[in-house]
Enzyme design. Structure first.
Site, PDB file in Angstrom:
ATOM      1  N   CYS A   1      34.869  43.163  45.040  1.00  0.00           N
ATOM      2  CA  CYS A   1      36.093  43.438  44.585  1.00  0.00           C
ATOM      3  C   CYS A   1      36.213  44.031  43.403  1.00  0.00           C
ATOM      4  CB  CYS A   1      37.100  42.011  44.826  1.00  0.00           C
ATOM      5  SG  CYS A   1      37.031  41.205  46.348  1.00  0.00           S
ATOM      6  N   ALA A   2      35.895  45.372  43.205  1.00  0.00           N
ATOM      7  CA  ALA A   2      35.289  46.021  41.874  1.00  0.00           C
ATOM      8  C   ALA A   2      36.359  46.607  41.213  1.00  0.00           C
ATOM      9  CB  ALA A   2      34.205  46.815  42.077  1.00  0.00           C
ATOM     10  N   ALA A   3      37.339  47.302  41.879  1.00  0.00           N
ATOM     11  CA  ALA A   3      38.493  48.086  41.228  1.00  0.00           C
ATOM     12  C   ALA A   3      38.994  47.047  40.092  1.00  0.00           C
ATOM     13  CB  ALA A   3      39.234  48.581  42.075  1.00  0.00           C
ATOM     14  N   PRO A   4      39.368  47.752  38.998  1.00  0.00           N
ATOM     15  CA  PRO A   4      39.191  49.326  38.496  1.00  0.00           C
ATOM     16  C   PRO A   4      37.829  49.604  38.028  1.00  0.00           C
ATOM     17  CG  PRO A   4      40.464  48.201  36.800  1.00  0.00           C
ATOM     18  CD  PRO A   4      40.166  46.722  37.851  1.00  0.00           C
TER      19      PRO A   4
ATOM     20  N   ASP B   1      34.679  38.588  42.492  1.00  0.00           N
ATOM     21  CA  ASP B   1      35.999  38.442  41.506  1.00  0.00           C
ATOM     22  C   ASP B   1      37.153  38.826  42.483  1.00  0.00           C
ATOM     23  OD1 ASP B   1      37.354  38.098  38.960  1.00  0.00           O
ATOM     24  OD2 ASP B   1      37.903  40.059  39.444  1.00  0.00           O
TER      25      ASP B   1
ATOM     26  N   CYS C   1      41.352  35.439  37.964  1.00  0.00           N
ATOM     27  CA  CYS C   1      41.913  35.621  36.521  1.00  0.00           C
ATOM     28  C   CYS C   1      43.067  34.747  36.809  1.00  0.00           C
ATOM     29  CB  CYS C   1      42.454  37.108  36.287  1.00  0.00           C
ATOM     30  SG  CYS C   1      43.354  37.846  37.611  1.00  0.00           S
TER      31      CYS C   1
END
Length: 442
Positions: free
Chosen positions: A255-258, A323, A375
């Protein structure tokens, strides 16, 4: 007027604070000084809205919900200036609020606005919690945080850490950046930034992190344009440190963006190996590609991939970062509107997070490392998801985190999981857990 327009847009359309404010400022074309004041008032009211509404309610015969959106937000702006800002004299704050009421075609409410603000101005105890208020109610009033959330944190973290966290979320936000170690050292970047008139200091615990003190628009800094650093909160940098990717590794960021964690991980890899950075949307994949190009990171391969669905015939990876999408409570300090999310939205995240974690785990080779992170700051999204995964996946075992003790709660030191609280770690709120896939018995 700019602050009011942005606040109205936030209330009526439920937008993202940074995008709403940027749009309002661009349309207004203010001088830099006026732009700074408008930004301070907008974010100040957004951060303190619960407290402001409580003060208004205590000095008004008309209920907040019965007021027009214009009058409601004019009062919030006026009360904020009276109680929390020292940049505008009280008399000017009241007079300008009345003028603003008339300018918004709410002339019939001018006397009402004046009376409420004058009453607040005279009340020396306006910022005192109600008599007999319980702990959660008192903290909710003082720090403008919903009572349900305060109660949750008190139960899970205790009074000292909850109040410390609430205070930290109201402190001025700072810019943390990650040195692109494939191009420059921290010492060299400090000298380059100083040459551009940008004050920066290295983080005490993480030498690849720098704090910018007077950065302004970061994207206009020459060193940024040359790809010598990218903006990344300290907590996210610590997450990448826990992932511990090595040169030559195969890594998935599901789930890489940004792209911040993917970029830092690629720098840990010295841009050698393969890092597949996935996201659900093409537009966000392009964002990752653009950032990797600016930083000169050729090992980052961005692609569209739904993390909630298994990948077809994937190669197994040495490191997998999971993430996941979350409620986002750790970002309240930078995105104050998050605190006003409805609590029933929380329930949708843990099942989705657990599903993504299970799917991501299938990408880990025996002996490889899986890091789960959010987060957010709720046990439902964090500890409960991580511990459920370990209990239901015997081929994974906890892996002790190697993070600076000074940034951790005592209960997290030497553990496989950690909750980074902003008043301790000096970062956003964050959770991470590390797990190793063991080799199957022969």
């Amino acid at each position: 007027m700019v602050s009011l327009q942005a606040l109205l847009k936030m209330e009526l359309e439920d937008g993202y604070s940074n995008l709403v404010l940027d749009g309002a400022l661009k349309a207004a074309k203010l001088e830099k000084r006026d732009e700074a004041l408008a930004s301070a008032l907008f974010y100040g009211v957004l951060e303190r809205r619960l407290t402001l509404d409580a003060v208004i309610a205590a000095h008004s015969k008309i209920k907040i919900k019965k007021m027009s959106p214009q009058v409601r937000n004019i009062l919030r702006l006026g009360v904020y200036q009276l109680l929390f800002s020292d940049k505008i004299p009280p008399s000017a704050a009241v007079d300008e609020s009345v003028k603003l009421t008339r300018a918004c075609r709410q002339a019939s409410a001018c006397g009402f606005v004046n009376a409420v603000l004058r009453a607040v101005q005279r009340d020396t105890a306006a910022l005192s919690p109600a008599k007999g208020a319980g702990l959660a109610q008192r903290l909710s009033f003082l720090y403008s945080c919903p009572q349900w959330l305060v109660a949750l944190w008190l139960k899970h973290y205790g009074e000292v850490d909850t109040e410390g966290m609430l205070k930290a979320f109201l402190r001025p936000s700072r810019v943390c950046v990650r040195v692109n170690t494939t191009r420059v050292t921290g010492e060299e970047l400090l000298r380059i930034l100083a040459g551009e008139g940008v004050k920066a200091r290295p983080d005490e615990h993480l030498k690849t992190a720098l704090w910018l003190e007077n950065a302004g628009a970061v994207e206009k800094i020459g060193a940024f344009q040359k790809g010598l650093f990218h903006v990344q909160d300290l907590a996210s940098q610590l997450c990448c440190q826990a992932l511990d990717a090595k040169p030559g590794d195969t890594v998935f960021d599901v789930c890489a963006a940004p792209g911040g964690k993917a970029f830092t991980t690629a720098e840990h890899m010295q841009d050698r190996g393969t890092l597949t950075a996935c996201d659900l949307y093409e537009s966000r994949v392009r964002l990752i590609e653009s950032g990797a190009k600016r930083l000169g990171l050729t090992c980052v391969k961005a692609r569209v991939q739904d993390a909630s669905k298994p990948q077809e015939a994937p190669c197994l990876a040495d490191r997998v970062l999971c993430d996941v999408p979350c409620f986002g409570l750790g970002d309240i300090g930078r995105k104050p509107e998050i605190r006003y999310k409805m609590p029933d939205l929380l329930a949708k995240f843990p099942p989705m997070q657990y599903n993504i974690l299970c799917i991501a785990s299938k990408l880990v080779k025996p002996g490889g490392l899986l890091v789960y992170s959010t987060c957010s700051l709720t046990p439902q999204e964090n500890e409960e998801v991580a511990e459920r995964f370990l209990s239901e996946h015997p081929d994974f075992v906890p892996k002790t985190l190697d993070l600076p003790d000074a940034l951790l709660r005592p209960c997290d030191r030497g553990s496989h999981r950690a909750t980074l609280l902003p008043h301790i770690s000096q970062s956003d709120g964050f959770f991470l857990a590390a797990m190793t896939r063991i080799k199957p018995a022969e």
